[in-house]
Design a protein around this motif. Structure first.
Motif, mmCIF file in Angstrom:
data_model
loop_
_atom_site.group_PDB
_atom_site.id
_atom_site.type_symbol
_atom_site.label_atom_id
_atom_site.label_comp_id
_atom_site.label_asym_id
_atom_site.label_seq_id
_atom_site.Cartn_x
_atom_site.Cartn_y
_atom_site.Cartn_z
ATOM 1 N N CYS A 115 45.159 -2.771 -10.975
ATOM 2 C CA CYS A 115 44.605 -3.623 -9.954
ATOM 3 C C CYS A 115 43.664 -4.708 -10.354
ATOM 4 N N SER A 145 42.567 -6.896 -3.976
ATOM 5 C CA SER A 145 42.995 -6.097 -4.984
ATOM 6 C C SER A 145 41.985 -4.382 -4.808
ATOM 7 N N LEU A 203 40.445 -0.826 -10.686
ATOM 8 C CA LEU A 203 40.077 -1.801 -10.275
ATOM 9 C C LEU A 203 39.607 -2.803 -10.966
ATOM 10 N N SER A 216 37.262 -6.186 -11.830
ATOM 11 C CA SER A 216 36.821 -6.874 -10.980
ATOM 12 C C SER A 216 35.530 -7.505 -10.963
#
Length: 90
Positions: free
Chosen positions: A5, A26, A46, A48
Motif C-alpha cells: 500500500c 493507505s 506500507l 509512506s
C-alpha cells in the motif's frame, strides 16, 4: 500473499473528545488487510512518509503492533493530522 500500500498515513483527531486514531487511505487499507489476513505468511507493506513528532512515533508503534512491513520515510516536521468533528453524536 504480498500486498503493498502506497500513500497517506496520518492521524485522525476526533473533536471534541481528543481521541486519536491511525488514518490515511493507505494506512487504513494496510491495517484492515492485516485484520482480515492474520496469517504470518501474508506480507503487508506500507510505503509512506510521516513526521518526526509524537504522532509519527504513535504511527510507528501501530505499524509494529500490527506486524506491518514498513518503508516509511521520517521527515522533519509534523505528521499529517485530520481533525474530525463529531456533530450530534455522529
Amino acid at each position: 500473499m504480498k500486498f503493498v500500500c502506497v500513500g497517506a498515513a496520518g492521524i485522525d483527531s476526533y473533536e471534541p473528545t481528543g481521541e486519536l486514531f491511525p488514518g490515511g487511505c493507505s494506512l487504513n487499507v494496510s491495517l484492515h488487510l492485516r485484520k482480515l489476513l492474520s496469517s504470518k505468511e501474508d506480507s503487508i507493506q506500507l510505503i509512506s512518509a510521516i513526521g518526526n513528532d509524537s504522532n509519527g512515533s504513535y504511527l510507528l508503534e501501530i505499524l509494529k503492533k500490527y506486524n506491518l512491513e514498513k518503508s516509511v520515510k521520517i521527515l522533519s516536521g509534523k505528521t499529517a493530522r485530520q481533525p474530525i468533528k463529531i456533530v450530534n453524536g455522529e
